[in-house]
Write a protein that holds these residues in place. Structure first.
Motif, PDB file in Angstrom:
ATOM      1  N   ARG A  13       0.832  -1.197   0.000  1.00 53.91           N
ATOM      2  CA  ARG A  13       0.000   0.000   0.000  1.00 53.91           C
ATOM      3  C   ARG A  13       0.873   1.256   0.000  1.00 53.91           C
ATOM      4  N   ARG A  16       2.225   1.768  -3.475  1.00 53.93           N
ATOM      5  CA  ARG A  16       1.208   2.332  -4.357  1.00 53.93           C
ATOM      6  C   ARG A  16       0.987   3.813  -4.081  1.00 53.93           C
ATOM      7  N   TYR A  20       1.384   6.890  -6.597  1.00 49.74           N
ATOM      8  CA  TYR A  20       0.331   7.871  -6.808  1.00 49.74           C
ATOM      9  C   TYR A  20       0.855   9.296  -6.607  1.00 49.74           C
TER      10      TYR A  20
END
Length: 376
Positions: A13, A16, A20
């Motif tokens: 996570r 990611r 982003y």
């Protein structure tokens, strides 16, 4: 779920989220840099002073609109199509010298496509034409906008001169034939009157017959004008409605003249001598020829004024001179990608886990590992 699995999912996570953030930062920078500039200009086609000049020449209020007689299409639509034409684009390319070795574009077709993407020409309320040029170089955008306005003004002048020349040839041809017809009709009337020792039409024919003959001549002249308008103008010409109404009015007046009025019978044609009938017919032909000649004389005066106005090269009235907007613009492609990235983050990280659609932290390997013991 074991502790190692939780740690792995947290790491995934975090990776990611870092991806982003990096993509979002890159797109945010691209939204601002390189900075786009917008140059624009607003113009109005035509010269409205021509109508007032023509009205001062004494031609009458019904012809104050220079384009009314021949039904020119909307000046705004014509100007818009001319501005988007290849002729104007090629003129802009030639003036800015955009094609050739060491130039921005290799050939003319590529330059036309590029200008079509960067330059937008559209109409606003009130018949205003707006030129917009979007580029990363504000000087180049301003130069393109100025050149478009100049090229469009010159192209508009050529178009107006061609239209005026075409109309002048038509009117001069019709005016010459109508004047010959008038001279011939007048000569025949005078010769017949002298040969038969007849007084003037008003005294010989009587008031009612004179009025009727005059109305019939005017009706024929208006019918000729109506046919001419239908031949050289479009159906949307407002002048057509005016002339059609005049024809209908003359027809109703002739119908009333043919019937008996209050206490006074209509002319008894059977009691009129053959000489008088022939004289009435010649007088009607004279009135008709005179009406046709007047129509084309007024049209010739109108064309003369149009020709004077068309010699002016400034066929566009500039409302807002070419300039570069002070507002800050953004790169629309980068803005769209940034919005798409934000929607993707919300969908993957919030919506999907909340609805149970899928778990972004559960990779294929872990899912297969967890499903293994259940299958056994």
């Amino acid at each position: 779920m074991t502790t190692l699995q939780r740690i792995g999912r947290l790491r995934e996570r975090r990776v990611r989220l870092i991806i982003y953030l990096v993509l979002g930062a890159v797109l945010a920078v691209l939204c601002l840099f390189p900075r786009p500039y917008m140059a624009r200009a607003k113009v109005v086609p035509g010269d409205n002073n021509a109508a007032s000049l023509f009205s001062m020449s004494g031609a009458g209020s019904q012809l104050q609109n220079l384009a009314s007689l021949f039904g020119d299409r909307s000046a705004t639509e014509v100007t818009l199509q001319l501005a988007k034409s290849d002729a104007v684009g090629r003129e802009v390319i030639a003036r800015l010298n955009l094609v050739g070795p060491g130039r921005p574009y290799a050939d003319e077709r590529t330059a036309l496509v590029a200008l079509g993407k960067r330059v937008d020409v559209h109409s606003l309320l009130g018949g205003i034409i707006e030129f917009e040029t979007r580029a990363y170089d504000q000087d180049w955008a301003l130069a393109v906008t100025k050149t478009y306005v100049d090229a469009m003004s010159e192209r508009m002048g050529s178009y107006v001169r061609v239209q005026v020349s075409r109309k002048r040839r038509i009117v001069e041809d019709r005016l010459g034939s109508s004047q010959e017809r008038l001279i011939q009709a007048q000569a025949q009337l005078e010769a017949f009157r002298k040969a038969n020792r007849i007084a003037d039409p008003g005294a010989q024919l009587g008031e009612q017959l004179t009025v009727r003959a005059g109305l019939e001549g005017q009706l024929q002249a208006k019918q000729v004008e109506l046919a001419t308008l239908r031949a050289i103008s479009g159906p949307e010409n407002p002048r057509l409605k005016v002339v059609a109404g005049q024809v209908a009015s003359l027809q109703s007046q002739i119908a009333r003249a043919a019937t008996a009025s209050e206490g006074q019978p209509s002319p008894n044609v059977g009691a009129i001598t053959a000489v008088t009938l022939a004289y009435a017919r010649l007088y009607r032909n004279y009135v008709f020829a005179q009406g046709v000649s007047d129509v084309y004389s007024r049209a010739a005066e109108e064309i003369a004024v149009q020709e004077i106005v068309s010699q002016d090269r400034a066929q566009l009235s500039v409302i807002d001179a070419p300039h570069v907007d002070a507002d800050r613009y953004f790169n629309t492609t980068a803005v769209a990608l940034l919005a798409l990235l934000a929607a993707l983050v919300v969908f993957v990280e919030v919506y999907a886990p909340a609805t149970g659609l899928f778990d972004p932290g559960a990779g294929p390997r872990r899912a297969g590992h967890e499903a293994g013991p259940q299958a056994e």
